[in-house]
Design an enzyme around this catalytic site. Structure first.
Site, mmCIF file in Angstrom:
data_model
loop_
_atom_site.group_PDB
_atom_site.id
_atom_site.type_symbol
_atom_site.label_atom_id
_atom_site.label_comp_id
_atom_site.label_asym_id
_atom_site.label_seq_id
_atom_site.Cartn_x
_atom_site.Cartn_y
_atom_site.Cartn_z
ATOM 1 C CG HIS A 195 -0.367 0.285 2.486
ATOM 2 N ND1 HIS A 195 0.463 -0.639 3.212
ATOM 3 C CD2 HIS A 195 -0.543 1.326 2.975
ATOM 4 C CE1 HIS A 195 0.909 -0.343 4.084
ATOM 5 N NE2 HIS A 195 0.478 1.436 3.995
HETATM 6 C C1 UD1 Z 1 -2.017 5.504 6.562
HETATM 7 C C2 UD1 Z 1 -0.429 5.571 6.994
HETATM 8 C C3 UD1 Z 1 0.471 4.417 6.581
HETATM 9 C C4 UD1 Z 1 0.016 3.332 7.102
HETATM 10 C C5 UD1 Z 1 -1.895 3.025 6.277
HETATM 11 C C6 UD1 Z 1 -1.852 2.159 7.000
HETATM 12 C C7 UD1 Z 1 0.102 8.225 6.053
HETATM 13 C C8 UD1 Z 1 1.156 8.898 5.951
HETATM 14 N N1 UD1 Z 1 0.260 7.236 6.490
HETATM 15 O O1 UD1 Z 1 -1.737 6.376 4.649
HETATM 16 O O2 UD1 Z 1 1.894 4.942 7.150
HETATM 17 O O3 UD1 Z 1 0.487 2.341 6.655
HETATM 18 O O4 UD1 Z 1 -2.290 4.443 6.708
HETATM 19 O O5 UD1 Z 1 -3.512 1.491 5.834
HETATM 20 O O6 UD1 Z 1 -0.660 8.677 7.768
HETATM 21 N N2 UD1 Z 1 -9.789 5.610 2.314
HETATM 22 C C9 UD1 Z 1 -10.355 4.265 2.131
HETATM 23 N N3 UD1 Z 1 -10.608 3.990 3.119
HETATM 24 C C10 UD1 Z 1 -9.778 4.478 4.612
HETATM 25 C C11 UD1 Z 1 -9.133 5.202 4.846
HETATM 26 C C12 UD1 Z 1 -8.722 5.318 3.448
HETATM 27 O O7 UD1 Z 1 -11.241 4.080 0.826
HETATM 28 O O8 UD1 Z 1 -11.151 3.750 4.769
HETATM 29 C C13 UD1 Z 1 -8.439 5.366 0.853
HETATM 30 C C14 UD1 Z 1 -9.199 6.890 0.036
HETATM 31 O O9 UD1 Z 1 -8.952 6.517 -1.132
HETATM 32 C C15 UD1 Z 1 -7.383 7.503 0.432
HETATM 33 C C16 UD1 Z 1 -6.624 6.804 0.450
HETATM 34 O O10 UD1 Z 1 -7.056 5.137 1.350
HETATM 35 O O11 UD1 Z 1 -7.287 8.227 -0.282
HETATM 36 C C17 UD1 Z 1 -5.220 6.440 1.351
HETATM 37 O O12 UD1 Z 1 -5.838 6.361 3.032
HETATM 38 P P1 UD1 Z 1 -4.476 7.518 4.048
HETATM 39 O O13 UD1 Z 1 -5.185 7.294 5.184
HETATM 40 O O14 UD1 Z 1 -4.472 8.900 3.121
HETATM 41 O O15 UD1 Z 1 -3.672 6.682 3.745
HETATM 42 P P2 UD1 Z 1 -2.888 5.668 3.605
HETATM 43 O O16 UD1 Z 1 -2.327 4.955 2.723
HETATM 44 O O17 UD1 Z 1 -3.765 4.739 3.868
#
Ligand code: UD1
Length: 382
Positions: free
Chosen positions: A201
């Site tokens: 991821h």
């Molecule tokens: C975040 C953390 C990362 C961790 C990961 C675990 C930061 C910088 N990164 O990354 O260190 O390893 O979480 O998962 O804080 N989304 C959904 N549903 C959700 C949450 C996210 O669909 O409940 C999607 C959205 O499109 C979003 C993308 O996932 O834009 C990324 O989510 P985000 O929280 O920005 O970062 P992660 O890649 O999850």
């Protein structure tokens, strides 16, 4: 004493749960749990609260997704009035996600003491957003709880006063130790050993579409030999759609043994890890969990902030070298077939785990959170 915990994203929940439990049993402690809403889907958040038996958050900031600046700024704005109103004696933040650094920044500006759980880890790769979050959070925190001695060394090297650093061990392993027996009932009945478990991821792997395509082709190749199970993070799922790689689905005729799943709840994922012949990942926490379980892990990154997983011999960095990935996977799987099915070995390990973990890392013993609770209480109200 009033302690306010901030969680936001999936890996925070496994870290905060044991600390909440350890402090709940202490007289005179009142706790508040704030969820920033960085992760909000049921499978990314709610299900962890249930399985880890965490109290429901007292407050959800519902910041949701966005660019790093947008997400961090939303947490700064929404969290500030909460701290001002609740007036905690100590704020505990966890790990290295955007919610962690944002909460620490708010508190330090307002003069509320901050404790950072999982402090001191460094990949020395500032292209990783988490590395920036780690560096800043540690500078802003009053109490630094480290999982391993390399964390202490990193902090001392950065000029952090020794009196603020507390080597307590690994809280994520506390959760694993507590729930490993329960995960036994979560084995997938229709998944025969040996199999490979994959998670990817990190932006460095999934936002680079040509690289992601090559990685998937390598996994598909591996799946000609044995089943490859891949729970797909929402970010990765979006990129797969971008790539129009829908041909890589579980029921696709061309790669029947490459199974793309939804993100898994904690107990299901733990059962998957425990039974895997090999784990391929870019996660930080999974490098640690596989080390504890003694499961071979190949990490698709150039560096790691968890060097102890390498020195213990369970984890190897394969970087962006697919030849290296193929070769290391083939070697691990060859040994796997020679040694007999993994399932038998892990079951043996499973019964031992409660008393004697397969990898003996000092303080990765299921009691890190209790040590944190003791330190917090000894320190008392400022
Ligand atoms: C975040 C953390 C990362 C961790 C990961 C675990 C930061 C910088 N990164 O990354 O260190 O390893 O979480 O998962 O804080 N989304 C959904 N549903 C959700 C949450 C996210 O669909 O409940 C999607 C959205 O499109 C979003 C993308 O996932 O834009 C990324 O989510 P985000 O929280 O920005 O970062 P992660 O890649 O999850």
């Amino acid at each position: 004493m009033h302690i306010l915990h901030v969680v936001g994203a999936r890996p925070n929940f496994m870290k905060a749960a044991p600390v909440l439990r350890a402090l709940a049993s202490k007289p005179g402690v009142r706790q508040t749990l704030v969820h920033t809403g960085q992760h909000y889907d049921r499978i990314m958040s709610d299900v962890f609260f249930q399985e880890l038996e965490m109290p429901q958050p007292d407050c959800n900031l519902e910041v949701g997704s966005g660019s790093h600046a947008q997400q961090t700024a939303a947490i700064l704005r929404a969290f500030e009035p909460v701290v001002i109103e609740r007036k905690p004696d100590l704020v505990l933040v966890y790990g290295d996600v955007n919610s962690t650094v944002a909460a620490a920044l708010v508190c330090s500006k307002l003069g509320f003491p901050v404790g950072h759980v999982e402090a001191g880890l460094r990949s020395r790769d500032r292209t990783m957003p988490e590395e920036i979050n780690r560096l800043l959070t540690d500078q802003l925190s009053d109490l630094l709880f480290t999982p391993s001695p390399d964390g202490d060394e990193n902090l001392l090297h950065e000029g952090v006063d020794r009196s603020r650093i507390h080597l307590v061990g690994n809280v994520m392993i506390d959760t694993l130790v507590r729930l490993l027996p329960r995960s036994e009932q979560h084995r997938r009945a229709n998944l025969a050993a040996p199999y490979v478990l994959v998670t990817l991821h990190r932006p460095s792997n999934v936002d680079d579409l040509p690289w992601l395509r090559e990685l998937l082709a390598t996994l598909a190749e591996l799946s000609q030999q044995l089943t490859v199970v891949f729970p797909v993070h929402p970010r990765t799922r979006e990129r797969l759609t971008d790539l129009s790689l829908k041909g890589f689905t579980a029921d696709a005729g061309s790669h029947p043994r490459l199974q793309l799943l939804d993100p898994q709840p904690y107990l299901d994922f733990l059962a998957l890890q425990r039974g895997a012949a090999l784990v391929i990942t870019d996660s930080g926490g999974i490098q640690e969990e596989t080390t504890f379980l003694g499961v071979p892990c190949l990490t698709v990154r150039e560096n790691t902030e968890r060097p102890v997983t390498i020195t213990m011999g369970t984890n190897q960095l394969v970087g962006r070298d697919l030849q290296k990935l193929r070769k290391a996977a083939a070697e691990i799987l060859r040994q796997e077939l020679e040694d007999g099915p993994k399932q038998a070995r892990t079951e043996k390990r499973g019964t031992e785990t409660q008393h004697r973990p397969p990898c003996h890392i000092p303080l990765w013993d299921g009691h890190a959170a209790e040590r944190i609770a003791e330190i917090v209480l000894r320190r008392g109200t400022p």
